[in-house]
Design an enzyme around this catalytic site. Sequence first.
Site, short mmCIF file in Angstrom:
data_model
loop_
_atom_site.label_atom_id
_atom_site.label_comp_id
_atom_site.label_asym_id
_atom_site.label_seq_id
_atom_site.Cartn_x
_atom_site.Cartn_y
_atom_site.Cartn_z
N GLU A 1 0.83 -1.20 0.00
CA GLU A 1 0.00 0.00 0.00
C GLU A 1 0.87 1.26 0.00
O GLU A 1 0.55 2.24 -0.66
CB GLU A 1 -0.93 0.00 1.21
CG GLU A 1 -1.96 -1.11 1.18
CD GLU A 1 -2.80 -1.15 2.44
OE1 GLU A 1 -4.01 -0.90 2.34
OE2 GLU A 1 -2.23 -1.43 3.52
N LYS B 1 -11.67 2.74 1.86
CA LYS B 1 -10.75 2.17 0.86
C LYS B 1 -11.64 1.41 -0.12
O LYS B 1 -12.17 0.35 0.21
CB LYS B 1 -9.79 1.17 1.50
CG LYS B 1 -8.68 1.77 2.31
CD LYS B 1 -7.75 0.66 2.77
CE LYS B 1 -6.64 1.21 3.62
NZ LYS B 1 -5.67 0.15 3.98
#
Length: 124
Positions: A24, A102
């Site tokens: 990420e 997200k």
Amino acid sequence: MSATGQIFIEALDLYAYHGHFAEEGRLGQRFSMDLVLDCDLRASSVSDDLADTVDYGEVVALVTRTFSAKRFKLLEAAARALADAILAQYPPVTRVSVTLRKPSPPIPGRMESVGIKLDFQREA
């Protein structure tokens, strides 16, 4: 007459490098957020003057800068940083609600998004 109320910003999409996993931080991802700012809107409802309210365009710019200024491992920490920045910059705001999502989390399963919602209130 009372005109206290809320200013809201919905589905603000930003790209950043937040998250617990190394991928990420390396690849980045999209985030979506909703913000609700509690404030007194009486003056601006009478004056029709931007100077008498909280300029949501400026709030979006502040949130964008704050969200990308550092890497957060958790959405909770990012939400706190956003709320702290808004409350510090805009004294008329008494409360901030931050929802962070997200849309493509790096976890197995089919879902639209994962996220958090936190509420922050100005200390008296």
